[in-house]
Design a protein around this motif. Structure first.
Motif, PDB file in Angstrom:
ATOM      1  N   MET A   1       0.822  -0.975   0.022  1.00  0.00           N
ATOM      2  CA  MET A   1      -0.195   0.281   0.082  1.00  0.00           C
ATOM      3  C   MET A   1       0.829   1.377  -0.019  1.00  0.00           C
ATOM      4  N   GLY A   2       2.297   1.347  -0.495  1.00  0.00           N
ATOM      5  CA  GLY A   2       2.753   2.449  -0.495  1.00  0.00           C
ATOM      6  C   GLY A   2       2.146   3.611  -1.375  1.00  0.00           C
ATOM      7  N   GLU A   3       1.355   3.386  -2.091  1.00  0.00           N
ATOM      8  CA  GLU A   3       0.786   4.197  -3.239  1.00  0.00           C
ATOM      9  C   GLU A   3       0.144   4.596  -2.432  1.00  0.00           C
ATOM     10  N   LEU A   4      -0.543   4.738  -1.288  1.00  0.00           N
ATOM     11  CA  LEU A   4      -1.218   5.501  -0.649  1.00  0.00           C
ATOM     12  C   LEU A   4      -0.288   6.366   0.045  1.00  0.00           C
ATOM     13  N   GLN A   5       0.272   5.488   0.713  1.00  0.00           N
ATOM     14  CA  GLN A   5       1.182   7.029   1.226  1.00  0.00           C
ATOM     15  C   GLN A   5       1.831   8.177   0.497  1.00  0.00           C
ATOM     16  N   ARG A   6       2.270   7.750  -0.990  1.00  0.00           N
ATOM     17  CA  ARG A   6       3.088   8.604  -1.281  1.00  0.00           C
ATOM     18  C   ARG A   6       1.739   9.756  -2.227  1.00  0.00           C
ATOM     19  N   THR A   7       1.258   9.518  -2.359  1.00  0.00           N
ATOM     20  CA  THR A   7      -0.796  10.229  -2.771  1.00  0.00           C
ATOM     21  C   THR A   7      -0.683  11.094  -1.753  1.00  0.00           C
ATOM     22  N   TYR A   8      -0.658  10.898  -0.041  1.00  0.00           N
ATOM     23  CA  TYR A   8      -1.448  11.034   0.753  1.00  0.00           C
ATOM     24  C   TYR A   8       0.291  11.960   0.908  1.00  0.00           C
ATOM     25  N   ASP A   9       1.130  12.088   1.150  1.00  0.00           N
ATOM     26  CA  ASP A   9       2.027  12.792   0.981  1.00  0.00           C
ATOM     27  C   ASP A   9       1.868  14.041   0.036  1.00  0.00           C
ATOM     28  N   GLU A  10       2.263  12.995  -1.450  1.00  0.00           N
ATOM     29  CA  GLU A  10       1.982  14.459  -1.940  1.00  0.00           C
ATOM     30  C   GLU A  10       0.980  15.598  -1.924  1.00  0.00           C
ATOM     31  N   MET A  11      -0.137  14.690  -1.833  1.00  0.00           N
ATOM     32  CA  MET A  11      -1.729  15.519  -1.196  1.00  0.00           C
ATOM     33  C   MET A  11      -0.615  16.731  -0.083  1.00  0.00           C
ATOM     34  N   PHE A  23      -7.480  13.611  -4.169  1.00  0.00           N
ATOM     35  CA  PHE A  23      -6.611  13.017  -3.914  1.00  0.00           C
ATOM     36  C   PHE A  23      -6.980  10.785  -3.156  1.00  0.00           C
ATOM     37  N   HIS A  24      -8.003  11.658  -2.816  1.00  0.00           N
ATOM     38  CA  HIS A  24      -8.449   9.827  -2.067  1.00  0.00           C
ATOM     39  C   HIS A  24      -8.923   8.638  -3.488  1.00  0.00           C
ATOM     40  N   CYS A  25      -9.425  10.171  -4.808  1.00  0.00           N
ATOM     41  CA  CYS A  25      -9.624   9.328  -5.759  1.00  0.00           C
ATOM     42  C   CYS A  25      -8.165   8.686  -6.966  1.00  0.00           C
ATOM     43  N   LEU A  26      -7.229   9.833  -6.651  1.00  0.00           N
ATOM     44  CA  LEU A  26      -5.942   9.388  -6.712  1.00  0.00           C
ATOM     45  C   LEU A  26      -5.535   7.978  -6.193  1.00  0.00           C
ATOM     46  N   ALA A  27      -5.514   8.211  -4.967  1.00  0.00           N
ATOM     47  CA  ALA A  27      -4.844   7.213  -4.028  1.00  0.00           C
ATOM     48  C   ALA A  27      -5.648   5.923  -4.477  1.00  0.00           C
ATOM     49  N   ALA A  28      -6.618   5.743  -4.399  1.00  0.00           N
ATOM     50  CA  ALA A  28      -7.149   4.267  -4.492  1.00  0.00           C
ATOM     51  C   ALA A  28      -7.386   3.851  -5.703  1.00  0.00           C
ATOM     52  N   CYS A  29      -6.896   4.750  -7.262  1.00  0.00           N
ATOM     53  CA  CYS A  29      -6.690   4.324  -8.821  1.00  0.00           C
ATOM     54  C   CYS A  29      -5.645   4.387  -8.729  1.00  0.00           C
ATOM     55  N   ARG A  30      -4.528   5.140  -8.515  1.00  0.00           N
ATOM     56  CA  ARG A  30      -2.765   3.889  -8.238  1.00  0.00           C
ATOM     57  C   ARG A  30      -2.545   2.818  -7.348  1.00  0.00           C
ATOM     58  N   ALA A  31      -3.672   2.769  -6.196  1.00  0.00           N
ATOM     59  CA  ALA A  31      -3.238   1.582  -5.468  1.00  0.00           C
ATOM     60  C   ALA A  31      -3.977   0.259  -5.912  1.00  0.00           C
ATOM     61  N   THR A  32      -5.182   0.969  -6.365  1.00  0.00           N
ATOM     62  CA  THR A  32      -5.796  -0.338  -7.450  1.00  0.00           C
ATOM     63  C   THR A  32      -5.204  -0.923  -8.289  1.00  0.00           C
ATOM     64  N   LYS A  33      -4.692  -0.060  -9.168  1.00  0.00           N
ATOM     65  CA  LYS A  33      -4.028  -0.611  -9.915  1.00  0.00           C
ATOM     66  C   LYS A  33      -2.283  -1.128  -9.858  1.00  0.00           C
ATOM     67  N   LYS A  34      -1.974  -0.764  -9.180  1.00  0.00           N
ATOM     68  CA  LYS A  34      -0.203  -1.503  -8.542  1.00  0.00           C
ATOM     69  C   LYS A  34      -0.473  -2.569  -8.263  1.00  0.00           C
ATOM     70  N   THR A  90      -8.069   0.489 -16.771  1.00  0.00           N
ATOM     71  CA  THR A  90      -7.027   0.461 -16.881  1.00  0.00           C
ATOM     72  C   THR A  90      -5.890   1.279 -17.672  1.00  0.00           C
ATOM     73  N   ASP A  91      -6.820   1.182 -19.054  1.00  0.00           N
ATOM     74  CA  ASP A  91      -6.467   1.715 -19.845  1.00  0.00           C
ATOM     75  C   ASP A  91      -6.417   3.347 -20.043  1.00  0.00           C
ATOM     76  N   GLN A  92      -7.363   4.287 -18.891  1.00  0.00           N
ATOM     77  CA  GLN A  92      -7.090   5.211 -18.199  1.00  0.00           C
ATOM     78  C   GLN A  92      -5.683   5.657 -17.256  1.00  0.00           C
ATOM     79  N   PRO A  93      -5.394   7.283 -17.269  1.00  0.00           N
ATOM     80  CA  PRO A  93      -4.620   7.777 -16.142  1.00  0.00           C
ATOM     81  C   PRO A  93      -5.175   7.970 -14.824  1.00  0.00           C
ATOM     82  N   CYS A  94      -4.767   7.540 -13.941  1.00  0.00           N
ATOM     83  CA  CYS A  94      -5.319   8.148 -12.116  1.00  0.00           C
ATOM     84  C   CYS A  94      -5.749   9.827 -12.940  1.00  0.00           C
ATOM     85  N   GLU A  95      -5.207  10.227 -13.155  1.00  0.00           N
ATOM     86  CA  GLU A  95      -4.846  11.828 -12.881  1.00  0.00           C
ATOM     87  C   GLU A  95      -6.330  11.991 -13.655  1.00  0.00           C
ATOM     88  N   LYS A  96      -6.587  11.872 -15.463  1.00  0.00           N
ATOM     89  CA  LYS A  96      -7.592  11.730 -16.408  1.00  0.00           C
ATOM     90  C   LYS A  96      -9.452  11.479 -15.455  1.00  0.00           C
TER      91      LYS A  96
END
Length: 120
Positions: A1-11, A23-34, A90-96
């Protein structure tokens, strides 16, 4: 779950008011994809919401202690944003996927979030 911490730090580094659900959406997206495990991400993030609720009771959440009804409403908004991120194709960027959460950001705050949403 490192993506969650990285995105939290980013926020926290960005520190832009009104971007919590993005940032909730972004963290969930990144963590799910990873991780490839939507259920694991959902479970972890739901537990985090209840942890935040408990911290709020003791005045340790955010800038001020929220009344029960406001905290529940905040949790529901966060959980909805999490689901939006978890459901990212899977083919959509999390930021989008998550950029609609920035649509109502005041113009004065938009330059700080430009890397996530170029079109305003």
């Amino acid at each position: 779950m490192g993506e969650l911490q990285r995105t939290y730090d980013e926020m926290r580094k960005k520190n832009v008011k009104g971007t919590d659900q993005f940032f909730h959406c972004l963290a969930a997206c990144r963590a799910t994809k990873k991780s490839g495990s939507p259920a694991l991400v959902r479970d972890f993030m739901n537990k985090k919401e209840w942890r935040d609720y408990g911290m709020n009771i003791f005045g340790l959440y955010g800038d001020k202690q929220l009344p029960h009804s406001e905290m529940i409403a905040d949790m529901e908004r966060d959980k909805q944003a999490n689901e939006t991120g978890i459901g990212c194709p899977t083919d959509q960027p999390c930021e989008k996927r998550c950029s609609p959460y920035l649509d109502n950001l005041p113009p004065s705050r938009r330059p700080y979030m430009q890397e996530y949403k170029q079109e305003w």
